[in-house]
Scaffold this active site. Sequence first.
Site, PDB file in Angstrom:
ATOM      1  CG  ASN A  75      -3.922  -4.679   3.266  1.00 42.33           C
ATOM      2  OD1 ASN A  75      -3.294  -4.524   2.343  1.00 42.33           O
ATOM      3  ND2 ASN A  75      -3.210  -4.645   4.482  1.00 42.33           N
TER       4      ASN A  75
ATOM      5  NE  ARG B 208      -1.887  -1.412   3.398  1.00 37.21           N
ATOM      6  CZ  ARG B 208      -2.308  -1.179   4.777  1.00 37.21           C
ATOM      7  NH1 ARG B 208      -3.733  -0.783   5.066  1.00 37.21           N
ATOM      8  NH2 ARG B 208      -1.611  -1.383   5.741  1.00 37.21           N
TER       9      ARG B 208
END
Length: 101
Positions: free
Chosen positions: A43, A25
Site C-alpha cells: 500500500n 495485496r
Amino acid sequence: MSTDAEEFISVDYEVFGKVQGVFFRKYTQAKGKKLGLVGWVQNTEAGTVQGQLQGPSNKVKQMQEWLKTTGSPKSQIIKAEFKNERKIESLEHSSFTVVRS
C-alpha cells in the site's frame, strides 16, 4: 516454441481506485504466485497499491491485465500504470511478497 516464453522481464506497477482495505495485496500475491511470478506489493500513503512484477514476459502480461481489470473481488480499479519495463537475465526476487508499510 516462442522465445518470448523464456524471456524474463521486470515491470513496476501502481494501481489506482478502491484498492486498500479490500484484500488487494493478498489477491495480488496469490495471483502472482499462481502465474509463477516473483516480486512484491504494498500500500502507499496516497491510497494506491504499488509493486514490481518479474517473470516470463507472457505471464507478466497476464498479470498486468489482471491488475487493470480484475483485482480483488471488492476492489474498484480506476487505472493501473506500468513503468520501467526491462528485460532481465534472472529473477531478482525469490518469491512474491506483501510489503507491510
